[in-house]
Motif scaffolding. Structure first.
Motif, PDB file in Angstrom:
ATOM      1  N   ALA A  54      15.069  -4.787  14.117  1.00 63.46           N
ATOM      2  CA  ALA A  54      14.793  -3.655  13.559  1.00 63.46           C
ATOM      3  C   ALA A  54      15.749  -3.456  12.271  1.00 63.46           C
ATOM      4  N   PHE A  55      15.068  -3.147  10.884  1.00 58.51           N
ATOM      5  CA  PHE A  55      15.841  -2.978   9.836  1.00 58.51           C
ATOM      6  C   PHE A  55      15.974  -1.824   9.120  1.00 58.51           C
ATOM      7  N   ALA A  56      15.281  -0.809   9.341  1.00 55.42           N
ATOM      8  CA  ALA A  56      15.131   0.387   8.881  1.00 55.42           C
ATOM      9  C   ALA A  56      16.242   1.400   9.340  1.00 55.42           C
ATOM     10  N   PRO A  57      16.944   2.043   8.512  1.00 58.03           N
ATOM     11  CA  PRO A  57      17.749   3.076   8.891  1.00 58.03           C
ATOM     12  C   PRO A  57      17.195   4.214   9.820  1.00 58.03           C
ATOM     13  N   GLU A  58      15.946   4.398   9.289  1.00 62.80           N
ATOM     14  CA  GLU A  58      15.023   5.430  10.406  1.00 62.80           C
ATOM     15  C   GLU A  58      13.887   4.649  10.431  1.00 62.80           C
ATOM     16  N   GLU A  59      13.242   4.692  11.719  1.00 61.70           N
ATOM     17  CA  GLU A  59      11.831   4.129  12.045  1.00 61.70           C
ATOM     18  C   GLU A  59      10.814   4.803  11.156  1.00 61.70           C
ATOM     19  N   PRO A  60      10.207   4.128  10.422  1.00 62.64           N
ATOM     20  CA  PRO A  60       9.161   4.780   9.453  1.00 62.64           C
ATOM     21  C   PRO A  60       7.954   5.608  10.265  1.00 62.64           C
ATOM     22  N   GLY A  61       7.905   5.368  11.280  1.00 62.94           N
ATOM     23  CA  GLY A  61       6.586   5.995  12.050  1.00 62.94           C
ATOM     24  C   GLY A  61       5.349   5.249  11.747  1.00 62.94           C
ATOM     25  N   THR A  62       4.301   5.464  12.383  1.00 57.26           N
ATOM     26  CA  THR A  62       2.788   5.094  12.118  1.00 57.26           C
ATOM     27  C   THR A  62       2.406   5.758  10.750  1.00 57.26           C
ATOM     28  N   GLU A  63       1.841   4.645  10.112  1.00 56.27           N
ATOM     29  CA  GLU A  63       1.071   5.415   8.834  1.00 56.27           C
ATOM     30  C   GLU A  63      -0.192   4.243   8.755  1.00 56.27           C
ATOM     31  N   ASN A  64      -0.994   4.771   8.214  1.00 54.88           N
ATOM     32  CA  ASN A  64      -2.270   3.912   7.725  1.00 54.88           C
ATOM     33  C   ASN A  64      -2.683   3.102   8.880  1.00 54.88           C
ATOM     34  N   PRO A  65      -2.738   3.738  10.367  1.00 57.07           N
ATOM     35  CA  PRO A  65      -2.976   2.988  11.438  1.00 57.07           C
ATOM     36  C   PRO A  65      -4.520   2.057  11.614  1.00 57.07           C
ATOM     37  N   THR A  66      -4.323   1.464  12.448  1.00 55.03           N
ATOM     38  CA  THR A  66      -5.763   0.616  12.956  1.00 55.03           C
ATOM     39  C   THR A  66      -5.498  -0.309  14.300  1.00 55.03           C
ATOM     40  N   ILE A  67      -6.606  -0.224  15.272  1.00 52.28           N
ATOM     41  CA  ILE A  67      -6.407  -1.275  16.077  1.00 52.28           C
ATOM     42  C   ILE A  67      -7.590  -2.489  15.633  1.00 52.28           C
ATOM     43  N   THR A  68      -8.101  -2.320  14.466  1.00 55.56           N
ATOM     44  CA  THR A  68      -8.983  -3.317  14.094  1.00 55.56           C
ATOM     45  C   THR A  68      -8.898  -3.993  12.796  1.00 55.56           C
ATOM     46  N   PRO A  69      -7.536  -4.620  12.682  1.00 55.75           N
ATOM     47  CA  PRO A  69      -7.395  -5.273  11.264  1.00 55.75           C
ATOM     48  C   PRO A  69      -8.395  -6.166  10.780  1.00 55.75           C
ATOM     49  N   ILE A  70      -8.344  -6.039   9.450  1.00 59.77           N
ATOM     50  CA  ILE A  70      -9.386  -6.944   8.692  1.00 59.77           C
ATOM     51  C   ILE A  70      -8.811  -8.299   8.040  1.00 59.77           C
ATOM     52  N   PRO A  71      -9.362  -9.182   7.611  1.00 61.28           N
ATOM     53  CA  PRO A  71      -8.770 -10.430   6.954  1.00 61.28           C
ATOM     54  C   PRO A  71      -8.061  -9.915   5.804  1.00 61.28           C
ATOM     55  N   LEU A  87       0.949  -1.098   0.035  1.00 61.54           N
ATOM     56  CA  LEU A  87      -0.033  -0.088  -0.167  1.00 61.54           C
ATOM     57  C   LEU A  87       0.834   1.314   0.044  1.00 61.54           C
ATOM     58  N   ASP A  88       1.625   1.245  -1.031  1.00 60.43           N
ATOM     59  CA  ASP A  88       2.524   2.472  -1.268  1.00 60.43           C
ATOM     60  C   ASP A  88       1.875   3.822  -0.926  1.00 60.43           C
ATOM     61  N   ASP A  89       0.587   3.920  -1.469  1.00 59.27           N
ATOM     62  CA  ASP A  89      -0.274   5.301  -1.281  1.00 59.27           C
ATOM     63  C   ASP A  89      -0.511   5.577   0.160  1.00 59.27           C
ATOM     64  N   ARG A  90      -0.661   4.486   1.044  1.00 59.31           N
ATOM     65  CA  ARG A  90      -1.209   4.794   2.248  1.00 59.31           C
ATOM     66  C   ARG A  90       0.065   4.775   3.284  1.00 59.31           C
ATOM     67  N   ALA A  91       1.022   4.078   3.011  1.00 59.84           N
ATOM     68  CA  ALA A  91       2.138   3.675   3.974  1.00 59.84           C
ATOM     69  C   ALA A  91       3.573   3.632   3.231  1.00 59.84           C
ATOM     70  N   PRO A  92       3.665   4.947   2.488  1.00 58.50           N
ATOM     71  CA  PRO A  92       4.971   5.159   1.761  1.00 58.50           C
ATOM     72  C   PRO A  92       6.433   4.692   2.462  1.00 58.50           C
ATOM     73  N   HIS A  93       6.447   5.211   3.660  1.00 57.15           N
ATOM     74  CA  HIS A  93       7.650   5.043   4.264  1.00 57.15           C
ATOM     75  C   HIS A  93       8.037   3.629   4.748  1.00 57.15           C
ATOM     76  N   THR A  94       6.798   2.826   5.212  1.00 56.29           N
ATOM     77  CA  THR A  94       6.746   1.589   5.801  1.00 56.29           C
ATOM     78  C   THR A  94       7.020   0.738   4.607  1.00 56.29           C
ATOM     79  N   CYS A  95       6.297   1.031   3.552  1.00 54.93           N
ATOM     80  CA  CYS A  95       6.684  -0.095   2.427  1.00 54.93           C
ATOM     81  C   CYS A  95       8.205   0.151   1.899  1.00 54.93           C
ATOM     82  N   GLU A  96       8.549   1.302   1.669  1.00 59.07           N
ATOM     83  CA  GLU A  96      10.006   1.367   1.488  1.00 59.07           C
ATOM     84  C   GLU A  96      10.816   0.662   2.194  1.00 59.07           C
ATOM     85  N   ALA A  97      10.725   0.978   3.718  1.00 62.28           N
ATOM     86  CA  ALA A  97      11.750   0.280   4.489  1.00 62.28           C
ATOM     87  C   ALA A  97      11.581  -1.321   4.480  1.00 62.28           C
ATOM     88  N   VAL A  98      10.377  -1.781   4.346  1.00 58.94           N
ATOM     89  CA  VAL A  98      10.339  -3.409   4.309  1.00 58.94           C
ATOM     90  C   VAL A  98      10.735  -3.817   2.877  1.00 58.94           C
TER      91      VAL A  98
END
Length: 165
Positions: A58-75, A21-32
């Motif tokens: 931890a593998f990212a040079p810089e922590e990507p931070g919270t993006e596209n957050p949820t506490i109720t993930p779906i399948p 989901l590059d459009d919603r979590a770009p920093h996390t997607c790039e780090a992963v």
């Protein structure tokens, strides 16, 4: 252009494909993406319900931070969590000695949610928001069946691996 990753339970020979989901979590997607392949022993969620995950240093040079957050993930949600080592050292988590990374200051939890009715609540610390960085687009049914087998049969000897598709 969409990027995809393959997520596998190695011993069971089961895999699925997730779209990042590059459009919603770009920093996390790039780090992963830059750190792939990633994986280690698999665990089944104890509190969140229908979740399988692996813990890696931890593998990212810089922590990507919270993006596209949820506490109720779906399948089909693919999630990223970052924890300080002390957050996973409580006895309530039940990890055996050596079952979690020991050397890293930070620990990353990469998770797959395979069924409904999940709530990211840790009795020790409260709500634990996840960054949803991917969605499974192929093979969720097979992964859900294998994940349920992990819950019923146990996780010993199984690993969860994330790699570029």
């Amino acid at each position: 252009m969409d990027r995809h990753i393959e997520i596998s339970l190695e011993k069971r020979g089961v895999s699925c494909v997730a779209r990042l989901l590059d459009d919603r979590a770009p920093h996390t997607c790039e780090a992963v993406w830059n750190a792939l392949p990633l994986g280690k022993d698999v665990f089944h969620g104890k509190y969140a319900r229908n979740e399988i995950y692996t813990l890696v240093p931890a593998f990212a040079p810089e922590e990507p931070g919270t993006e596209n957050p949820t506490i109720t993930p779906i399948p089909g949600d693919v999630a990223y969590f970052s924890f300080a080592q002390w957050q996973l050292n409580t006895s309530s988590h039940g990890y055996a000695q050596g079952g979690r990374p020991q050397a890293a200051q930070k620990i990353v939890d990469l998770a797959v949610f395979y069924e409904r009715n999940n709530l990211l609540l840790n009795p020790d610390t409260g709500f634990v928001p996840a960054t949803i960085f991917g969605t499974i687009v192929e093979g969720l049914d097979r992964m859900a069946e294998a994940a349920q087998d992990l819950w019923l049969s146990g996780v010993i000897g199984e690993s969860l691996v994330f790699r570029r598709a």
